[in-house]
Motif scaffolding. Structure first.
Motif, PDB file in Angstrom:
ATOM      1  N   TYR A  43      29.493  -8.226 -16.372  1.00 42.95           N
ATOM      2  CA  TYR A  43      28.048  -8.373 -16.148  1.00 42.95           C
ATOM      3  C   TYR A  43      27.612  -7.571 -14.915  1.00 42.95           C
ATOM      4  CZ  TYR A  43      23.487 -10.203 -15.105  1.00 42.95           C
ATOM      5  OH  TYR A  43      22.148 -10.288 -14.821  1.00 42.95           O
ATOM      6  N   GLY A  90      15.458  -7.495 -11.157  1.00 47.85           N
ATOM      7  CA  GLY A  90      16.910  -7.519 -11.335  1.00 47.85           C
ATOM      8  C   GLY A  90      17.493  -8.911 -11.469  1.00 47.85           C
ATOM      9  N   ALA A 106      18.323 -12.524 -12.971  1.00 47.43           N
ATOM     10  CA  ALA A 106      18.447 -13.072 -14.325  1.00 47.43           C
ATOM     11  C   ALA A 106      17.453 -14.216 -14.505  1.00 47.43           C
ATOM     12  CB  ALA A 106      19.866 -13.572 -14.567  1.00 47.43           C
ATOM     13  N   SER A 107      16.586 -14.093 -15.513  1.00 41.92           N
ATOM     14  CA  SER A 107      15.599 -15.146 -15.795  1.00 41.92           C
ATOM     15  C   SER A 107      16.056 -16.048 -16.933  1.00 41.92           C
ATOM     16  CB  SER A 107      14.250 -14.522 -16.155  1.00 41.92           C
ATOM     17  OG  SER A 107      14.390 -13.627 -17.232  1.00 41.92           O
ATOM     18  N   VAL A 108      16.922 -15.540 -17.788  1.00 40.89           N
ATOM     19  CA  VAL A 108      17.370 -16.346 -18.935  1.00 40.89           C
ATOM     20  C   VAL A 108      18.792 -15.946 -19.317  1.00 40.89           C
ATOM     21  CG1 VAL A 108      16.360 -14.746 -20.640  1.00 40.89           C
ATOM     22  CG2 VAL A 108      16.722 -17.127 -21.270  1.00 40.89           C
ATOM     23  N   VAL A 122      21.546 -11.821 -21.503  1.00 42.23           N
ATOM     24  CA  VAL A 122      20.937 -12.095 -20.204  1.00 42.23           C
ATOM     25  C   VAL A 122      19.644 -11.285 -20.096  1.00 42.23           C
ATOM     26  CG1 VAL A 122      21.267 -12.106 -17.704  1.00 42.23           C
ATOM     27  CG2 VAL A 122      23.255 -12.339 -19.221  1.00 42.23           C
ATOM     28  N   GLY A 123      18.546 -11.980 -19.833  1.00 41.49           N
ATOM     29  CA  GLY A 123      17.274 -11.302 -19.598  1.00 41.49           C
ATOM     30  C   GLY A 123      17.025 -11.219 -18.101  1.00 41.49           C
ATOM     31  N   ARG A 124      16.564 -10.059 -17.628  1.00 39.94           N
ATOM     32  CA  ARG A 124      16.377  -9.842 -16.196  1.00 39.94           C
ATOM     33  C   ARG A 124      14.970  -9.334 -15.917  1.00 39.94           C
ATOM     34  NH1 ARG A 124      19.758  -5.350 -14.631  1.00 39.94           N
ATOM     35  NH2 ARG A 124      20.010  -6.193 -12.541  1.00 39.94           N
ATOM     36  N   GLY A 148      21.908  -1.460 -12.655  1.00 39.30           N
ATOM     37  CA  GLY A 148      20.574  -0.875 -12.667  1.00 39.30           C
ATOM     38  C   GLY A 148      19.508  -1.970 -12.738  1.00 39.30           C
ATOM     39  N   VAL A 149      18.340  -1.625 -13.235  1.00 33.49           N
ATOM     40  CA  VAL A 149      17.255  -2.612 -13.325  1.00 33.49           C
ATOM     41  C   VAL A 149      16.868  -2.867 -14.778  1.00 33.49           C
ATOM     42  CG1 VAL A 149      16.305  -2.198 -11.040  1.00 33.49           C
ATOM     43  CG2 VAL A 149      15.538  -0.777 -12.957  1.00 33.49           C
ATOM     44  N   ASP A 150      17.833  -2.699 -15.687  1.00 32.31           N
ATOM     45  CA  ASP A 150      17.554  -2.964 -17.094  1.00 32.31           C
ATOM     46  C   ASP A 150      17.137  -4.404 -17.312  1.00 32.31           C
ATOM     47  OD1 ASP A 150      17.944  -0.630 -18.610  1.00 32.31           O
ATOM     48  OD2 ASP A 150      20.063  -0.706 -18.095  1.00 32.31           O
ATOM     49  N   GLY A 151      16.235  -4.608 -18.250  1.00 36.08           N
ATOM     50  CA  GLY A 151      15.755  -5.954 -18.535  1.00 36.08           C
ATOM     51  C   GLY A 151      16.680  -6.782 -19.411  1.00 36.08           C
ATOM     52  N   ALA A 152      17.616  -6.123 -20.104  1.00 33.31           N
ATOM     53  CA  ALA A 152      18.409  -6.840 -21.105  1.00 33.31           C
ATOM     54  C   ALA A 152      19.877  -6.462 -21.034  1.00 33.31           C
ATOM     55  CB  ALA A 152      17.867  -6.532 -22.500  1.00 33.31           C
ATOM     56  N   VAL A 153      20.724  -7.481 -21.018  1.00 36.52           N
ATOM     57  CA  VAL A 153      22.173  -7.271 -21.030  1.00 36.52           C
ATOM     58  C   VAL A 153      22.752  -8.126 -22.150  1.00 36.52           C
ATOM     59  CG1 VAL A 153      24.330  -7.591 -19.762  1.00 36.52           C
ATOM     60  CG2 VAL A 153      22.278  -6.827 -18.541  1.00 36.52           C
ATOM     61  N   GLY A 155      11.640 -15.866 -21.352  1.00 33.00           N
ATOM     62  CA  GLY A 155      12.686 -14.887 -21.675  1.00 33.00           C
ATOM     63  C   GLY A 155      12.936 -13.944 -20.538  1.00 33.00           C
TER      64      GLY A 155
END
Lengths: 84, 144, 144, 84
Positions: free
Chosen positions: C16, B88, B90-92, B31-33, C22-27, A84
């Protein structure tokens, strides 16, 4: 004797220091739990990881650890997923 | 492709193009980052992702099928990146298109939850040690 | 820009990019598209969108602020297109970034629901008449 | 007499056949409901639309239809929203 391939991922790989290996176990008692026992003997740090891992044989989830193994089976150790 | 494990950059515009091939009214994307998570062992600088590829692809395909059946999703995207990713990145990317918004949004949420729980993908963290804290030395009093 | 009413194409990659500054984990992103809705008065071919622009911009800005406060959203995108749009065209992009996925997904859903309920934007449909139905004329019996 | 500008959107515009117009109403009774009354008189098809519309004056929602109007105020008719 049966040769079994083992795949180790993530924390299992780190505990064993390698991602894949082969074991040879007596064909008579060739079961999943025999392989896990052998792995714990060789890599003591793997024991706590195995306790929380799922086991797959040839890509299929194995519910019971007494499941039998055939020569050349591929056994995979899946620690808890963290994608994830 | 709706299901993908790749070492290449994940592109949101391509995921949208895949989901928008039909005439669905609603497209939802997640989108997971890589997050610079802070902890006592330092701050995350990179995540390494690995997968048990054949099993993961089978699991992703099952999720795709389930989302179509349960939410009436028309198109599904389940893309996960592998390898070493910086903060930063995107992993998923997970996405879902459907005739109406409720199904697309619920489907998207469902897909990312199940992906995290059921698909054999793992992350390993690389952290940078925190800068050593300087003890606040009491400075010599001046006056009072 | 996080709030936009425009006659120009809405681009998911730009939305996007805005959310990923920023460096947020979730979009999380939601895209609404013109759907070829079928009804007794024909099938939708175009939608015309209009807005009471100053009031709509104020309402969108209020939504943006509320999402930050309520969901801890870091960045918000509320883009709505105006004018005459053909089937498949993106009419709205709503998005939300946050440190974790639950907030980003809940924020995104909240934003599109409130946008539809509270922002003075209207659609008017253009439909093509359905092809006139041919009555199934009983054909002369041949044998039985 | 007070001149009031009126904006009509979507179904309100369609019912009146125009999107903006100006009305002149007696300054004494210059209230929102006087403008709506005048609109209903001029455009009978607007009546059912007004029944379900929100009214804005100078960009602010007006809760009571007895709210007073000043010269040059802009009154907007908002049928139910349908964006998205």
């Amino acid at each position: 004797m049966a040769r079994v391939r083992v795949l180790l991922f993530a924390t299992a790989r780190e505990a064993a220091g390698r991602g894949r290996l082969e074991l040879t176990i007596p064909e008579a008692g060739a079961r999943v739990d025999a392989v896990l026992e052998e792995l714990r003997d060789r890599y003591p740090r793997l024991a706590p990881v195995l306790a929380t891992s799922r086991i797959f044989v040839n890509g299929e989830s194995v519910a019971r650890r007494t499941a039998p193994l055939a020569p050349d089976d591929e056994l995979a150790i899946h620690p808890p997923y963290s994608g994830g | 492709m709706s299901v993908l494990l790749t070492r290449r950059t994940l592109r949101v515009d391509r995921a949208y193009a895949e989901l928008a091939r039909g005439v669905d009214g609603a497209v939802a994307l997640f989108v997971g980052r890589v997050r610079p998570d802070r902890g006592p062992r330092g701050t995350v600088t990179h995540l390494r992702y690995e997968a048990h590829r054949p099993v993961a692809l089978t699991a992703l395909t099952a999720l795709d099928r389930a989302a179509r059946a349960r939410f009436g999703a028309s198109r599904v995207v389940l893309w996960h990146r592998l390898g070493r990713l910086g903060v930063g990145t995107a992993s998923v990317i997970v996405g879902c298109s459907a005739p109406h918004r409720a199904a697309a949004l619920a489907g998207c949420r469902h897909l990312i939850e199940r992906l995290k729980a059921e698909v054999p993908i793992w992350k390993t963290e690389e952290r940078a040690r925190p800068a050593r804290r300087r003890r606040a030395r009491p400075s010599p009093r001046r006056g009072r």
